[in-house]
Design a protein around this motif. Structure first.
Motif, PDB file in Angstrom:
ATOM      1  N   LEU A 312      36.753  46.523  43.624  1.00 36.37           N
ATOM      2  CA  LEU A 312      37.422  45.909  42.470  1.00 36.37           C
ATOM      3  C   LEU A 312      36.962  44.466  42.326  1.00 36.37           C
ATOM      4  O   LEU A 312      36.982  43.698  43.293  1.00 36.37           O
ATOM      5  N   LYS A 313      36.527  44.117  41.088  1.00 34.88           N
ATOM      6  CA  LYS A 313      36.038  42.759  40.849  1.00 34.88           C
ATOM      7  C   LYS A 313      37.020  41.985  39.973  1.00 34.88           C
ATOM      8  O   LYS A 313      37.341  40.850  40.230  1.00 34.88           O
ATOM      9  N   SER A 314      37.484  42.624  38.896  1.00 37.96           N
ATOM     10  CA  SER A 314      38.447  41.930  38.034  1.00 37.96           C
ATOM     11  C   SER A 314      39.284  42.921  37.238  1.00 37.96           C
ATOM     12  O   SER A 314      38.925  44.099  37.118  1.00 37.96           O
ATOM     13  N   PHE A 328      34.586  47.213  38.377  1.00 34.71           N
ATOM     14  CA  PHE A 328      34.181  47.421  39.771  1.00 34.71           C
ATOM     15  C   PHE A 328      32.715  47.055  39.963  1.00 34.71           C
ATOM     16  O   PHE A 328      31.889  47.293  39.073  1.00 34.71           O
ATOM     17  N   ASP A 329      32.414  46.535  41.145  1.00 31.56           N
ATOM     18  CA  ASP A 329      31.028  46.449  41.614  1.00 31.56           C
ATOM     19  C   ASP A 329      30.727  47.752  42.325  1.00 31.56           C
ATOM     20  O   ASP A 329      31.464  48.124  43.245  1.00 31.56           O
ATOM     21  N   ASN A 332      25.777  51.392  41.605  1.00 31.71           N
ATOM     22  CA  ASN A 332      25.045  51.554  40.342  1.00 31.71           C
ATOM     23  C   ASN A 332      25.329  50.425  39.365  1.00 31.71           C
ATOM     24  O   ASN A 332      25.210  50.604  38.161  1.00 31.71           O
ATOM     25  N   GLY A 333      25.760  49.296  39.866  1.00 31.16           N
ATOM     26  CA  GLY A 333      26.040  48.160  38.986  1.00 31.16           C
ATOM     27  C   GLY A 333      27.509  48.089  38.631  1.00 31.16           C
ATOM     28  O   GLY A 333      28.349  48.782  39.216  1.00 31.16           O
ATOM     29  N   SER A 334      27.795  47.266  37.627  1.00 31.29           N
ATOM     30  CA  SER A 334      29.185  47.036  37.250  1.00 31.29           C
ATOM     31  C   SER A 334      29.702  48.202  36.396  1.00 31.29           C
ATOM     32  O   SER A 334      29.022  48.630  35.472  1.00 31.29           O
ATOM     33  N   ILE A 335      30.872  48.709  36.735  1.00 34.31           N
ATOM     34  CA  ILE A 335      31.442  49.826  35.971  1.00 34.31           C
ATOM     35  C   ILE A 335      32.855  49.458  35.552  1.00 34.31           C
ATOM     36  O   ILE A 335      33.632  48.928  36.354  1.00 34.31           O
ATOM     37  N   GLY A 352      44.603  38.663  45.894  1.00 35.87           N
ATOM     38  CA  GLY A 352      45.033  37.349  45.393  1.00 35.87           C
ATOM     39  C   GLY A 352      44.069  36.774  44.361  1.00 35.87           C
ATOM     40  O   GLY A 352      44.453  36.459  43.230  1.00 35.87           O
ATOM     41  N   ASN A 353      42.797  36.668  44.724  1.00 40.41           N
ATOM     42  CA  ASN A 353      41.794  36.067  43.833  1.00 40.41           C
ATOM     43  C   ASN A 353      41.657  36.815  42.526  1.00 40.41           C
ATOM     44  O   ASN A 353      41.394  36.226  41.483  1.00 40.41           O
ATOM     45  N   ILE A 354      41.823  38.150  42.623  1.00 42.22           N
ATOM     46  CA  ILE A 354      41.588  38.988  41.440  1.00 42.22           C
ATOM     47  C   ILE A 354      42.691  38.795  40.402  1.00 42.22           C
ATOM     48  O   ILE A 354      42.430  38.787  39.206  1.00 42.22           O
ATOM     49  N   ILE A 355      43.943  38.604  40.890  1.00 42.21           N
ATOM     50  CA  ILE A 355      45.007  38.455  39.883  1.00 42.21           C
ATOM     51  C   ILE A 355      45.291  36.983  39.542  1.00 42.21           C
ATOM     52  O   ILE A 355      46.129  36.700  38.695  1.00 42.21           O
ATOM     53  N   LYS A 356      44.557  36.084  40.176  1.00 41.92           N
ATOM     54  CA  LYS A 356      44.785  34.648  39.910  1.00 41.92           C
ATOM     55  C   LYS A 356      44.685  34.304  38.416  1.00 41.92           C
ATOM     56  O   LYS A 356      45.547  33.596  37.884  1.00 41.92           O
ATOM     57  N   PRO A 357      43.659  34.809  37.709  1.00 38.99           N
ATOM     58  CA  PRO A 357      43.592  34.465  36.278  1.00 38.99           C
ATOM     59  C   PRO A 357      44.802  34.965  35.489  1.00 38.99           C
ATOM     60  O   PRO A 357      45.109  34.438  34.424  1.00 38.99           O
ATOM     61  N   LEU A 358      45.507  35.985  36.011  1.00 35.13           N
ATOM     62  CA  LEU A 358      46.664  36.523  35.290  1.00 35.13           C
ATOM     63  C   LEU A 358      47.937  35.778  35.656  1.00 35.13           C
ATOM     64  O   LEU A 358      48.776  35.498  34.810  1.00 35.13           O
TER      65      LEU A 358
END
Ligand SMILES: Cc1cc2nc3c(=O)[nH]c(=O)nc-3n(C[C@H](O)[C@H](O)[C@H](O)COP(=O)(O)OP(=O)(O)OC[C@H]3O[C@@H](n4cnc5c(N)ncnc54)[C@H](O)[C@@H]3O)c2cc1C
Length: 561
Positions: A312-314, A328-329, A332-335, A352-358
């Protein structure tokens, strides 16, 4: 392919590549021709732009994520939500990693066993692995290493109390009076108690130091002077609230037994589920990973998706369309996955980092959850080199005051059958934890040496040969610690996050309990929450559609007249 090679004379090694390239171009052409008229079909979409649509995206395939995916999909056939479970590692199971080799050894790198509950039994049954269950003999006691000797904890109360010499008589009397409420000071007002404070108040200092302290170190790898009693040992803490006499634990336990009997009567376990005896510990013939492996297999068989090496990336909340975007990373690249609901069961430190922007508050709360390092080290020694060759127990705990660095040793070959060749005893050692974080700085050789020293001090004869090392895994962030203020600083913030962002859920062992059984229960409970969320979502979209069509009809009335 045959046509290509005959007509164009393409060599056999070039054939496959050429064929795939042509197939790809044809697919693009078909999609392009259809796109303006009817929009891209989701499969073409995912092929071309790596987009996938599902009802629920489960992130993390540990016991929490796997059991959630199981309960979302099991038994509902076509009505079940479409689920995609994504896992950052190459295999499913999270902390649960079972290994075996061709010499007949089976061992665990994470948890070693579970306490059976009706929900765990139900999950094993529904996953089709009830026959694989194994249970440890419930009469096997845990042992505690105290002043140079191993001492068994009593299994049959009060009978065993007379032979039980881990506590002195004054220590036993203090614990007994406290447990019954004859001597139990009231809890401090307006102050959350640590495990150490709670247990010392109820059962006395000696009972804390000799039994509860090693238990908390061995099971949670934690520091009882920092862990919140209310959050870490919720079931025992609740006994104080239930108690009808001075908040004491035994009267509370009597009320709890009545509650359990009532709950069983109202909601009896299905007779098809496997049964177990009180006090038994459970696993599967080939180890605990049997469960997540079986669930992943069933999910795929039933047309759901299980993707490993998807990190999970964002996350992006719904904008014009209703769905969350989950990026996701992957190899096969970003999906991007579009999902009506998402559940993150990855550890707090990964989210933590992933939901920080939210939501900065929820991200800060997740970052606060402390995970100490722990190493799990499985070794075998010939049976003949043990002081007690048959190892009659489930393991030994080492109180911190006894200067053995290993927190506890599980006697794996005494617990479950066929874990090693008959001439060996197999030992799973846990070492490190929040009072020994320096374990993470040692080399594997140094960790093994510490473990071997501990085994020699507690279990082995002086002439025991060097250990046969089977597995050594350092978990840099092992088990989440429910420290003081876990409820207001962490859990409340996560509740607030979920009410701000409907359809996005955060869960797993840092929220609803660290034990294997807690994670299975999370799966069942969370699946019910998600199902009602999806039902409400489809209900409100039906209402919206019918309101829109009513309005359109009304608006059209004058024109049609
Ligand atoms: C060494 C050890 C010994 C233990 N012993 C016992 C025991 O004997 N009995 C017991 O009851 N409990 C025990 N526990 C506790 C229990 O094993 C855990 O609490 C439980 O397995 C946690 O399951 P989970 O699914 O919540 O989390 P995890 O198992 O941590 O699963 C989370 C998953 O999320 C994945 N992930 C992380 N980041 C991402 C990302 N960005 N994208 C996608 N996926 C991601 C991870 O790879 C992982 O697979 C032990 C734990 C440890 C570490």
């Amino acid at each position: 392919k045959r046509y290509l090679s005959k007509v164009f004379g393409i060599s056999s090694d070039m054939r496959s590549t050429t064929f795939l390239t042509l197939a790809f171009l044809v697919q693009i052409g078909v999609a392009w021709i259809h796109a303006p008229q009817q929009g891209l079909h989701s499969r073409q979409k995912s092929f071309l732009f790596a987009e996938i649509n599902v009802d629920v995206c489960v992130i993390g395939s540990g016991i929490s994520g796997s059991c959630l995916a199981h309960y979302l999909t099991h038994d509902d056939g076509d009505k079940a939500p479409r689920v995609l479970m994504a896992e950052a590692r190459a295999q499913v199971g999270g902390n649960v990693i079972s290994r075996k080799n061709d010499q007949g050894f089976i061992w665990e790198e994470g948890p070693n066993s579970f306490q059976p509950t009706p929900t765990v039994m139900r999950t094993a049954y529904e996953a089709g692995i009830a026959d694989e269950l194994v249970f440890a003999n419930p009469t096997l006691p845990p042992w505690v290493f105290w002043e140079g000797k191993l001492k068994p904890l009593p299994k049959n109360l009060p009978g065993d109390l007379f032979n039980f010499d881990l506590l002195t008589w004054p220590g036993k009397i203090r614990a007994g009076l406290g447990a019954c409420g004859l001597f139990c000071p009231p809890p401090p007002e307006d102050k959350e108690e640590t495990i150490e404070e709670f247990v010392t108040r109820h059962l006395g200092r000696e009972c804390f130091e000799r039994i509860i302290d090693p238990f908390v170190s061995g099971v949670y790898a934690g520091d009882p002077a920092k862990l919140s009693m209310r959050s870490s040992l919720r079931k025992i803490f609740r006994l104080q609230t239930l108690s009808f006499f001075n908040g004491a634990l035994v009267p509370g336990a009597l009320i709890r037994f009545q509650e359990i009997a009532k709950e069983k009567e109202q909601n009896p376990p299905d007779p098809k589920w496997p049964t177990y005896k009180p006090g038994e510990l459970g696993s599967f013939r080939e180890g605990l990973q049997t469960l997540p492996n079986a669930i992943a297999h069933n999910l795929k068989q039933n047309g759901h998706r299980v993707e490993t090496e998807w990190k999970l990336k964002s996350l992006m909340p719904p904008s014009q369309h209703n769905d969350w975007s989950v990026i996701f990373d992957t190899p096969n690249g970003s999906i991007t996955v579009f999902a009506k609901a998402i559940v993150c069961t990855a550890p707090a430190h990964a989210i933590g980092n992933i939901i920080k922007p939210l939501d900065n508050d929820a991200a800060t709360a997740l970052d606060k959850v402390y995970y100490p390092p722990v190493a799990s080290v499985t070794v075998a020694y010939p049976k003949s080199s043990f002081k007690m060759p048959d190892l009659p127990g489930f393991g030994n705990l080492n109180p911190r005051s006894q200067n053995i660095r290993t927190l506890g040793t599980i006697w794996s070959s005494s617990l479950f059958p066929n874990r090693c060749p008959p001439e060996y005893n197999l030992l799973l050692n846990y070492i490190g934890g929040s009072r020994d974080v320096a374990i993470a700085d040692l080399t594997p050789e140094q960790i093994l040496q510490q473990v071997d020293t501990g085994c020699r001090a507690t279990l082995l004869k002086p002439d025991a040969p060097p250990p046969k090392l089977l597995g050594l895994k350092l978990w840099p962030k092992a088990i989440p610690q429910y420290e003081l203020r876990h409820q207001p600083d962490i859990l409340d913030k996560l509740d607030q996050f979920e009410s701000k962002f409907p359809g996005c859920y955060l869960g797993g062992n840092y929220r609803t309990g660290v034990a294997f059984g807690d994670c299975v229960q999370f799966g069942l409970d969370q699946a019910n929450t998600i199902r009602s969320y999806l039902d409400n979502l489809s209900l409100s979209s039906t209402v919206q559609q019918s309101t829109t069509s009513d309005v359109t009809e009304n608006e059209m009335v004058p024109t049609s007249r």
